[in-house]
Scaffold this motif. Structure first.
Motif, PDB file in Angstrom:
ATOM      1  N   GLY A  98       1.098  -1.203  -0.001  1.00 20.13           N
ATOM      2  CA  GLY A  98      -0.178  -0.253   0.070  1.00 20.13           C
ATOM      3  C   GLY A  98       0.815   1.196  -0.013  1.00 20.13           C
ATOM      4  O   GLY A  98       0.531   2.217  -0.682  1.00 20.13           O
ATOM      5  N   GLU A  99       1.947   1.164   0.808  1.00 20.71           N
ATOM      6  CA  GLU A  99       2.720   2.373   1.028  1.00 20.71           C
ATOM      7  C   GLU A  99       3.575   2.813  -0.375  1.00 20.71           C
ATOM      8  O   GLU A  99       3.556   3.861  -0.894  1.00 20.71           O
ATOM      9  N   SER A 100       3.976   1.669  -1.037  1.00 23.50           N
ATOM     10  CA  SER A 100       4.514   1.562  -2.303  1.00 23.50           C
ATOM     11  C   SER A 100       3.437   2.113  -3.291  1.00 23.50           C
ATOM     12  O   SER A 100       3.876   2.972  -4.197  1.00 23.50           O
ATOM     13  N   ARG A 101       2.367   1.684  -3.448  1.00 21.83           N
ATOM     14  CA  ARG A 101       1.300   2.202  -4.615  1.00 21.83           C
ATOM     15  C   ARG A 101       0.934   3.738  -4.103  1.00 21.83           C
ATOM     16  O   ARG A 101       0.682   4.321  -5.214  1.00 21.83           O
ATOM     17  N   TRP A 102       0.713   4.215  -2.986  1.00 18.98           N
ATOM     18  CA  TRP A 102       0.651   5.451  -2.618  1.00 18.98           C
ATOM     19  C   TRP A 102       1.764   6.350  -3.202  1.00 18.98           C
ATOM     20  O   TRP A 102       1.511   7.535  -3.636  1.00 18.98           O
ATOM     21  N   ALA A 103       2.972   5.723  -3.195  1.00 18.43           N
ATOM     22  CA  ALA A 103       4.318   6.459  -3.625  1.00 18.43           C
ATOM     23  C   ALA A 103       4.008   7.462  -5.033  1.00 18.43           C
ATOM     24  O   ALA A 103       4.210   8.603  -5.036  1.00 18.43           O
TER      25      ALA A 103
ATOM     26  N   VAL B 264       3.521 -12.215  -3.714  1.00 16.54           N
ATOM     27  CA  VAL B 264       4.558 -11.641  -4.249  1.00 16.54           C
ATOM     28  C   VAL B 264       4.656 -10.919  -5.615  1.00 16.54           C
ATOM     29  O   VAL B 264       5.311 -10.007  -5.603  1.00 16.54           O
ATOM     30  N   LYS B 265       3.769 -11.342  -6.504  1.00 18.65           N
ATOM     31  CA  LYS B 265       3.837 -10.526  -7.534  1.00 18.65           C
ATOM     32  C   LYS B 265       3.155  -9.325  -7.407  1.00 18.65           C
ATOM     33  O   LYS B 265       3.655  -7.898  -7.756  1.00 18.65           O
ATOM     34  N   ALA B 266       2.212  -8.954  -6.617  1.00 14.38           N
ATOM     35  CA  ALA B 266       1.577  -7.766  -5.914  1.00 14.38           C
ATOM     36  C   ALA B 266       2.772  -6.890  -5.654  1.00 14.38           C
ATOM     37  O   ALA B 266       2.978  -5.565  -5.687  1.00 14.38           O
ATOM     38  N   PHE B 267       3.360  -7.659  -4.617  1.00 11.50           N
ATOM     39  CA  PHE B 267       4.681  -6.624  -4.040  1.00 11.50           C
ATOM     40  C   PHE B 267       5.599  -6.207  -5.047  1.00 11.50           C
ATOM     41  O   PHE B 267       6.108  -5.200  -5.041  1.00 11.50           O
ATOM     42  N   ASP B 268       6.014  -7.361  -6.060  1.00  9.40           N
ATOM     43  CA  ASP B 268       6.973  -6.778  -6.948  1.00  9.40           C
ATOM     44  C   ASP B 268       6.429  -5.711  -7.906  1.00  9.40           C
ATOM     45  O   ASP B 268       7.350  -4.929  -8.239  1.00  9.40           O
ATOM     46  N   ILE B 269       5.137  -5.733  -8.221  1.00  9.62           N
ATOM     47  CA  ILE B 269       4.718  -4.611  -9.052  1.00  9.62           C
ATOM     48  C   ILE B 269       4.702  -3.285  -8.248  1.00  9.62           C
ATOM     49  O   ILE B 269       4.949  -2.336  -9.012  1.00  9.62           O
ATOM     50  N   SER B 270       4.276  -3.491  -7.105  1.00 11.36           N
ATOM     51  CA  SER B 270       4.107  -2.055  -6.341  1.00 11.36           C
ATOM     52  C   SER B 270       5.647  -1.421  -6.179  1.00 11.36           C
ATOM     53  O   SER B 270       5.592  -0.197  -6.266  1.00 11.36           O
ATOM     54  N   ALA B 271       6.607  -2.561  -5.823  1.00 13.68           N
ATOM     55  CA  ALA B 271       7.858  -1.776  -5.705  1.00 13.68           C
ATOM     56  C   ALA B 271       8.419  -1.306  -6.988  1.00 13.68           C
ATOM     57  O   ALA B 271       9.052  -0.095  -6.776  1.00 13.68           O
ATOM     58  N   ILE B 272       8.239  -1.867  -8.114  1.00  8.78           N
ATOM     59  CA  ILE B 272       8.991  -1.368  -9.383  1.00  8.78           C
ATOM     60  C   ILE B 272       8.171   0.190  -9.474  1.00  8.78           C
ATOM     61  O   ILE B 272       8.688   1.161  -9.877  1.00  8.78           O
ATOM     62  N   ALA B 273       6.735   0.117  -9.483  1.00  5.35           N
ATOM     63  CA  ALA B 273       6.101   1.273  -9.534  1.00  5.35           C
ATOM     64  C   ALA B 273       6.703   2.363  -8.707  1.00  5.35           C
ATOM     65  O   ALA B 273       6.945   3.671  -8.917  1.00  5.35           O
ATOM     66  N   ALA B 274       7.055   2.213  -7.164  1.00  5.08           N
ATOM     67  CA  ALA B 274       7.252   2.997  -6.247  1.00  5.08           C
ATOM     68  C   ALA B 274       8.763   3.660  -6.737  1.00  5.08           C
ATOM     69  O   ALA B 274       9.158   4.678  -6.735  1.00  5.08           O
ATOM     70  N   VAL B 275       9.584   2.879  -7.128  1.00  8.44           N
ATOM     71  CA  VAL B 275      10.929   3.185  -7.700  1.00  8.44           C
ATOM     72  C   VAL B 275      11.004   3.919  -8.879  1.00  8.44           C
ATOM     73  O   VAL B 275      11.751   5.043  -8.771  1.00  8.44           O
ATOM     74  N   GLN B 276      10.292   3.626  -9.764  1.00  9.89           N
ATOM     75  CA  GLN B 276       9.954   4.398 -10.828  1.00  9.89           C
ATOM     76  C   GLN B 276       9.565   6.114 -10.666  1.00  9.89           C
ATOM     77  O   GLN B 276       9.896   7.028 -11.025  1.00  9.89           O
TER      78      GLN B 276
ATOM     79  N   LEU C 160       9.168   6.653   3.622  1.00 10.54           N
ATOM     80  CA  LEU C 160       8.947   5.503   2.826  1.00 10.54           C
ATOM     81  C   LEU C 160      10.264   4.626   3.232  1.00 10.54           C
ATOM     82  O   LEU C 160      10.136   3.235   3.392  1.00 10.54           O
ATOM     83  N   PHE C 161      11.348   5.018   3.100  1.00 17.52           N
ATOM     84  CA  PHE C 161      12.707   4.116   3.483  1.00 17.52           C
ATOM     85  C   PHE C 161      12.689   3.797   4.971  1.00 17.52           C
ATOM     86  O   PHE C 161      13.150   2.609   5.054  1.00 17.52           O
ATOM     87  N   ALA C 162      12.579   4.573   5.822  1.00 17.93           N
ATOM     88  CA  ALA C 162      12.444   4.270   7.303  1.00 17.93           C
ATOM     89  C   ALA C 162      11.570   3.065   7.393  1.00 17.93           C
ATOM     90  O   ALA C 162      11.751   1.959   8.097  1.00 17.93           O
ATOM     91  N   ASP C 163      10.257   3.152   6.798  1.00 15.13           N
ATOM     92  CA  ASP C 163       9.255   2.352   7.047  1.00 15.13           C
ATOM     93  C   ASP C 163       9.648   0.938   6.321  1.00 15.13           C
ATOM     94  O   ASP C 163       9.621   0.011   7.075  1.00 15.13           O
ATOM     95  N   ALA C 164      10.337   0.881   5.407  1.00 16.33           N
ATOM     96  CA  ALA C 164      10.585  -0.198   4.420  1.00 16.33           C
ATOM     97  C   ALA C 164      11.596  -1.001   5.462  1.00 16.33           C
ATOM     98  O   ALA C 164      11.592  -2.163   5.432  1.00 16.33           O
ATOM     99  N   LEU C 165      12.631  -0.158   5.863  1.00 12.36           N
ATOM    100  CA  LEU C 165      13.707  -0.859   6.625  1.00 12.36           C
ATOM    101  C   LEU C 165      13.227  -1.456   7.760  1.00 12.36           C
ATOM    102  O   LEU C 165      13.514  -2.551   7.859  1.00 12.36           O
ATOM    103  N   ILE C 166      12.470  -0.843   8.587  1.00 10.56           N
ATOM    104  CA  ILE C 166      12.170  -1.285   9.899  1.00 10.56           C
ATOM    105  C   ILE C 166      11.283  -2.445   9.679  1.00 10.56           C
ATOM    106  O   ILE C 166      11.390  -3.535  10.387  1.00 10.56           O
TER     107      ILE C 166
END
Length: 190
Positions: free
Chosen positions: A48-53, A79-91, A119-125
């Motif tokens: 969700g955080e990644s999709r918001w980004a 797993v696919k949902a995570f991968d897709i959201s992470a790619i979108a957030a990085v882009q 977002l970084f702190a959230d993902a790291l923790i």
């Protein structure tokens, strides 16, 4: 921060994602250090955080996005949902103005750099949370731990606390390593 916020966030997402790919079917219901969250809810939160980004870094206010990312975002293939959201957030954070853009959050406006740091702190923790929940290696990247500790200390001074906080920060023994002290400041105990 010792490294660029975008690089720190990308690396934290990569580490979280590596753990997501290690989740076995029996792990999804495991409890996490996050109050009231099992592994599925934790991964859903990060998705969700990644999709918001991508929306927030494009300048859209929270109210315009509404409840689009409420509920289950993982579907039948988490797993696919995570991968897709992470790619979108990085882009989204790779856009030229991502660090300087004004991001309209529910509590007020911040710079894109500040939002990406959150977002970084959230993902790291949450990487540590996920590792703990699935029995994986809990060591975090030392460079990311240092960057998060610096940013988190600055955020604490200004009264801003990121989303991964689950309670009152606790102190760790001064002799503890930096990861242990960082986790304690986020109410995590190794």
């Amino acid at each position: 921060m010792t490294i660029d916020a975008r690089e720190a966030y990308r690396r934290a997402l990569d580490h979280f994602g590596a753990l997501v790919h290690q989740i076995r079917p029996e792990h999804w219901d495991n409890r996490t250090p996050c109050v009231d969250w099992d592994v599925r809810a934790l991964v859903n939160h990060v998705v969700g955080e990644s999709r918001w980004a991508s929306h927030l870094l494009a300048g859209r206010p929270v109210a315009d996005v509404g409840d689009a990312f409420d509920g289950d975002l993982l579907g039948d293939d988490p797993v696919k949902a995570f991968d897709i959201s992470a790619i979108a957030a990085v882009q989204a954070m790779g856009e030229e103005r991502s660090l300087t853009r004004v991001v309209h959050l529910s509590f007020g406006d911040v710079s894109g750099e500040e939002y990406i740091n959150e977002l970084f702190a959230d993902a790291l923790i949450h990487t540590w949370d996920l590792a703990r929940a699935i029995g994986a290696d809990e060591r975090l990247d030392p460079e990311l731990v240092e960057a998060c500790a610096i940013w988190s200390a600055d955020a604490k001074e200004t009264g801003d606390r990121p989303t991964a906080t689950t309670g009152e920060p606790r102190s760790a023994a001064s002799a503890a390593d930096l990861q242990t002290r960082l986790l304690a400041s986020w109410d995590r105990h190794g």
